[in-house]
Structures are given as C-alpha cells and as structure tokens.
Design a protein around this motif. Structure first.
Motif, short mmCIF file in Angstrom:
data_model
loop_
_atom_site.label_atom_id
_atom_site.label_comp_id
_atom_site.label_asym_id
_atom_site.label_seq_id
_atom_site.Cartn_x
_atom_site.Cartn_y
_atom_site.Cartn_z
N PRO A 4 6.16 -7.79 3.53
CA PRO A 4 6.93 -6.54 3.63
C PRO A 4 6.34 -5.65 4.73
O PRO A 4 5.17 -5.78 5.10
N ALA A 5 7.14 -4.72 5.22
CA ALA A 5 6.75 -3.87 6.35
C ALA A 5 5.46 -3.10 6.08
O ALA A 5 4.60 -3.00 6.97
N ASP A 6 5.28 -2.57 4.87
CA ASP A 6 4.06 -1.81 4.59
C ASP A 6 2.83 -2.70 4.58
O ASP A 6 1.75 -2.29 5.02
N ALA A 7 2.97 -3.93 4.16
CA ALA A 7 1.86 -4.89 4.19
C ALA A 7 1.55 -5.31 5.62
O ALA A 7 0.39 -5.46 6.00
N GLN A 8 2.60 -5.48 6.44
CA GLN A 8 2.42 -5.80 7.85
C GLN A 8 1.63 -4.69 8.55
O GLN A 8 0.71 -4.96 9.32
N ARG A 9 2.02 -3.43 8.28
CA ARG A 9 1.32 -2.28 8.87
C ARG A 9 -0.14 -2.25 8.45
O ARG A 9 -1.03 -2.00 9.26
N ALA A 10 -0.39 -2.48 7.16
CA ALA A 10 -1.77 -2.47 6.66
C ALA A 10 -2.58 -3.57 7.35
O ALA A 10 -3.74 -3.34 7.72
N GLU A 13 -3.18 -2.46 11.08
CA GLU A 13 -4.16 -1.38 11.15
C GLU A 13 -5.56 -1.88 10.81
O GLU A 13 -6.54 -1.50 11.46
N GLU A 51 0.75 -6.77 -5.57
CA GLU A 51 1.49 -6.03 -4.56
C GLU A 51 0.99 -6.45 -3.18
O GLU A 51 -0.21 -6.42 -2.91
N ARG A 53 0.86 -5.26 -0.10
CA ARG A 53 0.01 -4.36 0.68
C ARG A 53 -1.42 -4.35 0.13
O ARG A 53 -2.38 -4.39 0.88
N GLU A 54 -1.55 -4.30 -1.17
CA GLU A 54 -2.88 -4.32 -1.79
C GLU A 54 -3.57 -5.66 -1.58
O GLU A 54 -4.78 -5.73 -1.39
#
Length: 132
Positions: A4-10, A13, A51, A53-54
């Motif tokens: 997912p996009a938030d996991a990709q960003r994490a 970064e 999850e 991102r986690e």
C-alpha cells in the motif's frame, strides 16, 4: 501484490535514512518477502504485526539497519531463532556475496522458510536448518 502507498512511503523514507544503496531487484525481493509472509500469516500466525506499514518499519527497516554493522567482507551469517526469516532473509537479499544460514526450532517457521526460498526464487537462497 504491491505494498500500500503508506507502506511504500515508509520504506522509501526508511531506506533514505540508512547508509544503504538498494537496487530495484532487492527492493522487489523485499516486497515479495512481505507478500509471502502475509500469505502464510493468514493461516500460520508467523507474526502478530499484520499492518503493512508496521511490517515495513518493524521487520524490514529494523533488519536493514543491521547491515551497516556487518563487516563488508563477512562470508557467513548465522541467524539462530530466525522465526519468519528475520533478519536472515533480508540479509540474504541485500548481501548476495554472504552465505546466510537460518536456524529455527519451530517446524511451522522452518516450513515457511523453505517455501519462501523456493517461491521467491531469490538469487542466493539462504540455507535453513532446525535447532533442537
């Protein structure tokens, strides 16, 4: 299945904050590892973290953070109590010149690891073994 996009960003970064160079093949392999972990986790409960991102933060980035501490000329790494292949699989993906051994007493996790090495078709599959 892509992250997912938030996991990709994490992941982006986290990688940017580490003194590492990750090529597109390694990045794809790390994402493939998480996809396979989640596939198995639905049935076998390999990790409580579900999850994406986690998982990126706790599993991938924590393991990636160890790499600068490993000697660049390390020939062998042994991960005793490898569980769901962490950090063994991440090290094997990132350090193809290093022979990585994952040792696990739990049969469920050992079976996951064998399946992971086969299904992911990593350039250098880490060896596995069982500790008693």
């Amino acid at each position: 299945m892509p992250l997912p996009a938030d996991a990709q960003r994490a992941l982006d970064e986290g990688i940017a904050a580490l003194p590492l160079c990750i090529n597109p093949t390694q990045r794809a392999q790390l994402e493939r590892y998480l996809a396979l972990l989640n596939q198995w986790n639905r049935v076998h409960n390999l990790t409580a973290i579900r999850e994406p991102r986690e998982q990126v933060i706790v599993h991938l980035l924590d393991c990636l953070a160890v790499l600068p501490e490993l000697a660049n000329d390390a020939r062998t790494v042994v991960d005793v109590g490898s569980g769901a292949g962490l950090p063994a699989m991440v090290i094997a993906i990132m350090r193809t010149e290093t022979q990585v051994y994952a040792v696990e007493a739990n049969k469920k996790e050992d079976c996951f690891y064998a399946s992971l090495c086969h299904a992911a078709q990593f350039a250098q599959p880490a060896y596995r073994g069982t500790a008693h």
